[in-house]
Design an enzyme around this catalytic site. Structure first.
Site, PDB file in Angstrom:
ATOM      1  N   CYS A 142       3.391 -31.638  26.183  1.00  0.00           N
ATOM      2  CA  CYS A 142       3.170 -31.557  24.727  1.00  0.00           C
ATOM      3  C   CYS A 142       4.063 -32.531  23.967  1.00  0.00           C
ATOM      4  CB  CYS A 142       3.382 -30.138  24.224  1.00  0.00           C
ATOM      5  SG  CYS A 142       5.088 -29.578  24.379  1.00  0.00           S
ATOM      6  N   ASP A 201       7.149 -32.061  23.079  1.00  0.00           N
ATOM      7  CA  ASP A 201       8.159 -31.417  22.232  1.00  0.00           C
ATOM      8  C   ASP A 201       9.550 -31.547  22.850  1.00  0.00           C
ATOM      9  OD1 ASP A 201       6.102 -30.804  20.638  1.00  0.00           O
ATOM     10  OD2 ASP A 201       6.136 -28.644  20.961  1.00  0.00           O
ATOM     11  N   CYS A 218       6.622 -27.681  18.124  1.00  0.00           N
ATOM     12  CA  CYS A 218       5.679 -26.760  17.493  1.00  0.00           C
ATOM     13  C   CYS A 218       6.400 -25.543  16.904  1.00  0.00           C
ATOM     14  CB  CYS A 218       4.657 -26.312  18.522  1.00  0.00           C
ATOM     15  SG  CYS A 218       5.381 -25.177  19.715  1.00  0.00           S
ATOM     16  N   CYS A 235       6.665 -22.818  25.397  1.00  0.00           N
ATOM     17  CA  CYS A 235       7.600 -23.135  24.317  1.00  0.00           C
ATOM     18  C   CYS A 235       8.889 -22.333  24.485  1.00  0.00           C
ATOM     19  CB  CYS A 235       6.961 -22.834  22.962  1.00  0.00           C
ATOM     20  SG  CYS A 235       5.251 -23.409  22.831  1.00  0.00           S
TER      21      CYS A 235
HETATM   22 FE1  FES Z   1       5.059 -27.562  23.615  1.00  0.00          FE
HETATM   23 FE2  FES Z   1       5.316 -25.635  21.882  1.00  0.00          FE
HETATM   24  S1  FES Z   1       3.509 -26.811  22.264  1.00  0.00           S
HETATM   25  S2  FES Z   1       6.857 -26.553  23.068  1.00  0.00           S
END
Ligand code: FES
Length: 147
Positions: free
Chosen positions: A35, A37, A60, A104
């Site tokens: 993702c 992040d 996110c 996450c």
């Molecule tokens: Fe990857 Fe939340 S979508 S940490």
């Protein structure tokens, strides 16, 4: 049922302990390659107790909520307890996360552990690399010991 619990929304909208810590004793930065992040966790340690925690998360809402909750869960706690913090415990404290958002909370667990590892490394504190569950780290340590 709403996709996100009230606690997730609260910690996302009013994150606790957010920001940079200038005089951190340990900093852990982790990311999720899928993702994209990134989470950075700062800890201040005194006499084996995590006296302060801060985080910056480029990610996110669930990642922000997970970081915020994780900081609250380890603040004032002994390092050993922080190392036991699991992503499951973080997700449960948030009254759950949707299945596709569980990763996450994994970032939060990893960021805490990375910050403790950095604290150990920077302060010359010996530890068993296996507690970080990282074979590469274990190999690096073995290599360092040989050379
Ligand atoms: Fe990857 Fe939340 S979508 S940490």
């Amino acid at each position: 049922m709403a996709l996100y619990s009230e606690k997730v929304m609260d910690h996302f909208q009013n994150p606790r302990n957010v920001g940079k810590m200038e005089d951190a004793d340990g900093i852990g930065e982790v990311g999720n390659a899928v993702c994209g992040d990134i989470m950075r966790m700062y800890i201040k340690v005194k006499d084996g107790i995590i006296t302060d925690v801060k985080f910056i998360t480029f990610g996110c809402g669930s990642a922000i909520a997970s970081s915020s909750m994780a900081t609250e869960m380890i603040k004032g706690k002994p390092i050993a307890e922080a190392l036991e913090l699991s992503n499951k415990a973080v997700a449960e404290a948030l009254d759950g996360l949707p299945a596709h958002k569980l990763h996450c909370s994994v970032l939060a667990e990893e960021a805490v552990r990375a910050a403790v590892k950095d604290y150990y490394d920077k302060h010359g504190i010996q530890y068993d690399p296996a507690i970080f569950g990282c074979d590469d780290c274990a190999k690096a340590h073995e290599h360092a010991a040989e050379t």
